[in-house]
Design a protein around this motif. Structure first.
Motif, PDB file in Angstrom:
ATOM      1  N   GLY A 189     -55.907  22.639 -49.846  1.00 41.47           N
ATOM      2  CA  GLY A 189     -55.521  24.007 -49.509  1.00 41.47           C
ATOM      3  C   GLY A 189     -54.493  24.619 -50.434  1.00 41.47           C
ATOM      4  N   LYS A 190     -54.373  24.088 -51.651  1.00 40.55           N
ATOM      5  CA  LYS A 190     -53.470  24.692 -52.644  1.00 40.55           C
ATOM      6  C   LYS A 190     -53.802  26.187 -52.790  1.00 40.55           C
ATOM      7  CE  LYS A 190     -53.178  22.448 -56.580  1.00 40.55           C
ATOM      8  NZ  LYS A 190     -53.474  21.955 -57.949  1.00 40.55           N
ATOM      9  N   GLY A 191     -52.809  27.062 -52.652  1.00 39.40           N
ATOM     10  CA  GLY A 191     -53.043  28.498 -52.823  1.00 39.40           C
ATOM     11  C   GLY A 191     -54.025  29.083 -51.818  1.00 39.40           C
ATOM     12  N   LEU A 192     -54.110  28.504 -50.622  1.00 39.38           N
ATOM     13  CA  LEU A 192     -55.049  29.001 -49.603  1.00 39.38           C
ATOM     14  C   LEU A 192     -54.908  30.514 -49.451  1.00 39.38           C
ATOM     15  CD1 LEU A 192     -57.125  27.938 -47.453  1.00 39.38           C
ATOM     16  CD2 LEU A 192     -55.227  27.954 -45.822  1.00 39.38           C
ATOM     17  N   SER A 193     -56.026  31.232 -49.560  1.00 38.36           N
ATOM     18  CA  SER A 193     -55.997  32.696 -49.639  1.00 38.36           C
ATOM     19  C   SER A 193     -56.739  33.382 -48.493  1.00 38.36           C
ATOM     20  CB  SER A 193     -56.597  33.152 -50.975  1.00 38.36           C
ATOM     21  OG  SER A 193     -55.934  32.570 -52.061  1.00 38.36           O
ATOM     22  N   GLY A 194     -56.690  32.796 -47.309  1.00 41.11           N
ATOM     23  CA  GLY A 194     -57.342  33.415 -46.151  1.00 41.11           C
ATOM     24  C   GLY A 194     -58.432  32.569 -45.532  1.00 41.11           C
ATOM     25  N   GLY A 237     -48.130  26.865 -52.038  1.00 39.37           N
ATOM     26  CA  GLY A 237     -48.304  28.265 -52.407  1.00 39.37           C
ATOM     27  C   GLY A 237     -49.352  29.002 -51.599  1.00 39.37           C
ATOM     28  N   ALA A 238     -49.693  28.507 -50.410  1.00 38.78           N
ATOM     29  CA  ALA A 238     -50.690  29.189 -49.569  1.00 38.78           C
ATOM     30  C   ALA A 238     -50.168  30.567 -49.158  1.00 38.78           C
ATOM     31  CB  ALA A 238     -50.990  28.352 -48.332  1.00 38.78           C
ATOM     32  N   THR A 239     -51.027  31.573 -49.166  1.00 38.41           N
ATOM     33  CA  THR A 239     -50.606  32.933 -48.815  1.00 38.41           C
ATOM     34  C   THR A 239     -51.147  33.393 -47.462  1.00 38.41           C
ATOM     35  OG1 THR A 239     -52.463  33.826 -50.085  1.00 38.41           O
ATOM     36  CG2 THR A 239     -50.341  33.675 -51.212  1.00 38.41           C
ATOM     37  N   SER A 240     -52.285  32.866 -47.033  1.00 39.81           N
ATOM     38  CA  SER A 240     -52.855  33.220 -45.732  1.00 39.81           C
ATOM     39  C   SER A 240     -53.957  32.217 -45.403  1.00 39.81           C
ATOM     40  CB  SER A 240     -53.418  34.647 -45.749  1.00 39.81           C
ATOM     41  OG  SER A 240     -54.380  34.811 -46.777  1.00 39.81           O
ATOM     42  N   GLY A 282     -60.506  22.661 -51.208  1.00 41.79           N
ATOM     43  CA  GLY A 282     -60.274  23.988 -50.630  1.00 41.79           C
ATOM     44  C   GLY A 282     -59.202  24.804 -51.332  1.00 41.79           C
ATOM     45  N   ALA A 283     -58.922  24.518 -52.598  1.00 41.49           N
ATOM     46  CA  ALA A 283     -57.889  25.276 -53.319  1.00 41.49           C
ATOM     47  C   ALA A 283     -58.282  26.747 -53.465  1.00 41.49           C
ATOM     48  CB  ALA A 283     -57.664  24.661 -54.702  1.00 41.49           C
ATOM     49  N   PHE A 284     -57.377  27.632 -53.121  1.00 45.40           N
ATOM     50  CA  PHE A 284     -57.498  29.091 -53.295  1.00 45.40           C
ATOM     51  C   PHE A 284     -58.629  29.739 -52.483  1.00 45.40           C
ATOM     52  CE2 PHE A 284     -56.072  27.337 -57.480  1.00 45.40           C
ATOM     53  CZ  PHE A 284     -54.756  27.742 -57.419  1.00 45.40           C
ATOM     54  N   ILE A 285     -59.192  29.055 -51.491  1.00 48.72           N
ATOM     55  CA  ILE A 285     -60.369  29.652 -50.836  1.00 48.72           C
ATOM     56  C   ILE A 285     -59.974  30.905 -50.047  1.00 48.72           C
ATOM     57  CG2 ILE A 285     -61.687  27.504 -50.771  1.00 48.72           C
ATOM     58  CD1 ILE A 285     -61.077  27.332 -47.764  1.00 48.72           C
ATOM     59  N   PRO A 286     -60.784  31.974 -50.145  1.00 47.97           N
ATOM     60  CA  PRO A 286     -60.443  33.246 -49.501  1.00 47.97           C
ATOM     61  C   PRO A 286     -61.015  33.374 -48.087  1.00 47.97           C
ATOM     62  CG  PRO A 286     -62.327  33.539 -50.926  1.00 47.97           C
ATOM     63  CD  PRO A 286     -61.961  32.078 -51.006  1.00 47.97           C
ATOM     64  N   SER A 346     -46.332  30.693 -47.913  1.00 48.25           N
ATOM     65  CA  SER A 346     -45.815  32.041 -47.676  1.00 48.25           C
ATOM     66  C   SER A 346     -46.654  32.826 -46.671  1.00 48.25           C
ATOM     67  CB  SER A 346     -45.722  32.822 -49.001  1.00 48.25           C
ATOM     68  OG  SER A 346     -46.981  32.938 -49.610  1.00 48.25           O
ATOM     69  N   GLY A 347     -47.571  32.167 -45.956  1.00 51.19           N
ATOM     70  CA  GLY A 347     -48.320  32.937 -44.964  1.00 51.19           C
ATOM     71  C   GLY A 347     -49.370  32.177 -44.187  1.00 51.19           C
ATOM     72  N   ALA A 348     -49.649  30.941 -44.550  1.00 47.01           N
ATOM     73  CA  ALA A 348     -50.695  30.183 -43.857  1.00 47.01           C
ATOM     74  C   ALA A 348     -50.166  29.630 -42.532  1.00 47.01           C
ATOM     75  CB  ALA A 348     -51.192  29.038 -44.730  1.00 47.01           C
ATOM     76  N   ILE A 349     -51.103  29.414 -41.608  1.00 54.05           N
ATOM     77  CA  ILE A 349     -50.799  28.774 -40.324  1.00 54.05           C
ATOM     78  C   ILE A 349     -51.388  27.372 -40.376  1.00 54.05           C
ATOM     79  CG2 ILE A 349     -51.297  28.821 -37.850  1.00 54.05           C
ATOM     80  CD1 ILE A 349     -51.425  31.911 -38.135  1.00 54.05           C
ATOM     81  N   ALA A 350     -50.573  26.365 -40.044  1.00 50.00           N
ATOM     82  CA  ALA A 350     -51.041  24.987 -40.179  1.00 50.00           C
ATOM     83  C   ALA A 350     -50.568  24.117 -39.022  1.00 50.00           C
ATOM     84  CB  ALA A 350     -50.555  24.396 -41.500  1.00 50.00           C
ATOM     85  N   VAL A 351     -51.434  23.205 -38.601  1.00 45.03           N
ATOM     86  CA  VAL A 351     -51.087  22.198 -37.600  1.00 45.03           C
ATOM     87  C   VAL A 351     -51.403  20.830 -38.186  1.00 45.03           C
ATOM     88  CG1 VAL A 351     -51.424  21.381 -35.231  1.00 45.03           C
ATOM     89  CG2 VAL A 351     -51.689  23.814 -35.744  1.00 45.03           C
TER      90      VAL A 351
END
Length: 611
Positions: free
Chosen positions: A433-438, A466-469, A413-417, A487-492
């Motif tokens: 979720g590396k760089g998760l993008s939404g 580096g996840a952004t959202s 799931g790296a960078f997935i928008p 910098s913006g993702a929500i995680a549990v």
């Protein structure tokens, strides 16, 4: 404005400008009325991963992994909070007013195999882009460059000790790194003797200013050249070395609106400068007897040292090893081929095929598919297709929902928008979720599993780097460095190893169980909820930049409750079920981790709103 001017000039010339570490405004991807283009062809991926989203990556011709920089190798960087205005915060996907710290290393690179994985990740994020790895000229750089070549990068950059920003520490500028000539010579010789030179391009930078510098670089083995300081001087830089203070008097390196009005640079100046560079190169080539530039690359026999140097520092120095022309089996002294990443074999080819209705017409798609641990970077190439077709905002949530079962390989799931949901019944390796993008990622044990999820690992290390959202729900334990530089993702998650939420600048993390040591080190933004049933979390948390509070505010209580509720709904977590059923007691055992600087920013904003 200086950066945009450079981009316009390089696009006119057919060269490339580099975005640098801080992301890029999507407005620059649009062609201007006069045909000019402000887009930087090279997008940099540095240790902070600021602004590195799927959309950012697909809008590039080259992706550069910055391992180190000439003037400050291995140090990372820092942008003070007062320089992070609304615009910078928007581009970097962080909170205005909050200090931004780049980690010294890339936390997904601890071996040459890890570097190969990041190269593969970026190739999946933009299959058409070339991948560049930037190294610093140092003893042994040739060996590292050989590893970079074997890791299937297209380009390796050797940065000299003078290359870097005016904001670099003076001690680093004076004492770190070596001249680019030494690093370049070692790199060329190592690649040639190991029969690797033909499969990779070599770039060099670090105070290259003249056509003569370019010719010397080419003879030592470089085929691409980076210019920085000279370009800024052409645009008006007067070398005040105050880049970090926001007081640049000529408006080149400042966010101050008044000072920026002093910027007088124009793209025409740069176009003229590079025409003069090219003319000087042609003159040297004619003098040396070369009709084609590529014929000159690696021909070190045309170089010699100056004789009669009587400076006391030069006495006893032997430069003969710089001018050795190594022999190789393939007899290649420049790049003649490109690496094959075998992207036609990745799982995403099937995912893209099955997602066609969504990609072509925006229709909802849901399907199931098996995954194995050899399926690396799953979902990333499909995500790049969404970003290419639908831009920064992606698709509506859950437009493409993929139910996977099995064990996912690295970088799941790296960078997935936005618009993608990956629902995995099984487990995953590092870098989820590396760089998760939404996008959304859900990982839970299979229904037939007999083990207790809250005491077993379900994902590896450096998750959501580096996840952004986007959102992520993990029904089980995570390894080390969970949500580093989020910098913006929500995680549990139900428990994490050491260094959780390291360098975090935004987003929300809820840990429903134990944490390792050094939690929240370098955390300057965002918040974390931690279930501290045993009352030992204070010993494990790094309190240098954060504070620990009870969860008292109504908004925080509602947010935490909704996260646990969603976690139960998506993963059927028994830990979440227990907490919901015993909510009043459980709430007393939760603590809130909030950065001191972030609290001040929130208080300022709340006060401004209140007034």
């Amino acid at each position: 404005e200086a950066h945009e001017t450079v981009a316009i000039a390089m696009n006119r010339l057919g060269g490339k400008s580099n975005s640098g570490e801080g992301g890029e405004d999507p407005m620059r991807y649009q062609v201007m009325k006069n045909g000019d283009f402000k887009r930087s062809s090279i997008k940099q991926v540095a240790s902070g991963r600021f602004g590195v989203t799927s959309h950012y990556l697909v809008n590039a011709d080259e992706l550069q992994i910055k391992i180190s920089q000439g003037a400050k190798p291995g140090e990372g960087g820092q942008l003070p909070g007062f320089k992070v205005d609304e615009y910078i915060g928007m581009i970097r996907h962080t909170i205005p007013g909050v200090t931004l710290i780049s980690p010294p290393p890339h936390h997904d690179i601890y071996s040459i195999e890890d570097l190969a994985q990041l190269i593969f990740d970026l190739k999946n994020s933009n299959p058409k882009a070339e991948i560049n790895v930037k190294l610093v000229a140092e003893t042994g750089v040739g060996t590292v460059a050989a590893g970079v070549s074997k890791a299937k990068a297209n380009i390796v950059t050797i940065a000299g000790h003078d290359g870097g920003t005016g904001a670099s520490p003076a001690t680093s500028i004076k004492h770190a790194g070596l001249p680019w000539e030494i690093g370049l010579a070692e790199t060329q010789q190592t690649l040639v003797v190991n029969n690797l030179r033909g499969q990779i391009k070599v770039q060099v930078d670090g105070q290259i200013k003249t056509g003569r510098d370019v010719v010397i670089g080419a003879l030592l083995g470089a085929e691409e050249f980076g210019f920085a300081t000279s370009v800024l001087i052409v645009l008006g830089c007067v070398m005040m070395r105050k880049c970090h203070l926001n007081t640049c008097p000529v408006g080149v390196a400042t966010q101050d609106e008044e000072l920026r009005q002093n910027f007088k640079g124009r793209a025409d100046y740069l176009v003229n400068y590079f025409h003069f560079i090219a003319q000087e190169v042609r003159e040297y080539m004619a003098e040396l007897g070369f009709s084609k530039f590529e014929d000159m690359i690696g021909q070190v026999q045309f170089l010699k040292t100056k004789e009669g140097i009587d400076h006391w520092k030069a006495k006893g120095l032997d430069f003969s090893r710089l001018f050795v022309k190594q022999q190789s089996r393939e007899n290649a002294y420049r790049n003649i081929s490109a690496p094959n990443h075998q992207l036609e074999q990745v799982l995403d080819q099937e995912l893209i095929l099955r997602s066609k209705p969504a990609l072509e017409d925006g229709k909802k798609v849901e399907f199931s598919i098996a995954i194995k641990n050899k399926d690396r970077t799953a979902g990333t190439m499909l995500g790049s297709e969404i970003s290419k077709r639908f831009g920064e905002n992606g698709l509506d949530d859950d437009t493409i929902k993929i139910n996977l079962h099995g064990t996912a390989g690295q970088s799941f799931g790296a960078f997935i928008p936005k618009g993608m949901t990956l629902n995995l019944s099984g487990d995953a390796n590092d870098y989820v979720g590396k760089g998760l993008s939404g996008g959304n990622i859900i990982i839970h044990p299979p229904p037939e599993a007999k083990w207790k999820s809250s005491t077993n690992m379900i994902i590896g290390n450096t998750v959501l780097y580096g996840a952004t959202s986007g959102q992520a729900y993990f029904c089980g334990l995570a390894g080390e460095r969970f949500a580093v530089r989020n910098s913006g993702a929500i995680a549990v998650v139900e428990g994490v190893g050491d260094h959780g939420c390291e360098y975090m600048t935004g987003g929300v993390v809820a840990v429903l169980g134990e944490t390792g040591a050094n939690f929240a080190a370098g955390m300057s933004g965002g918040i974390a909820f931690v279930y501290d049933r045993h009352k030992n979390f204070k010993k494990l948390c790094n309190l240098s930049m954060v504070d620990i509070e009870k969860v008292n505010f109504e908004a925080d209580i509602k947010l935490l409750f909704s996260l646990i509720k969603d976690h139960y709904q998506y993963t059927n977590s028994q830990k979440a079920k227990f907490l919901l059923e015993n909510w009043k007691k459980a709430l007393k055992d939760f603590v809130l981790v909030i950065p001191l600087e972030y609290r001040k920013v929130l208080a300022h904003r709340f006060g401004a709103t209140k007034n």
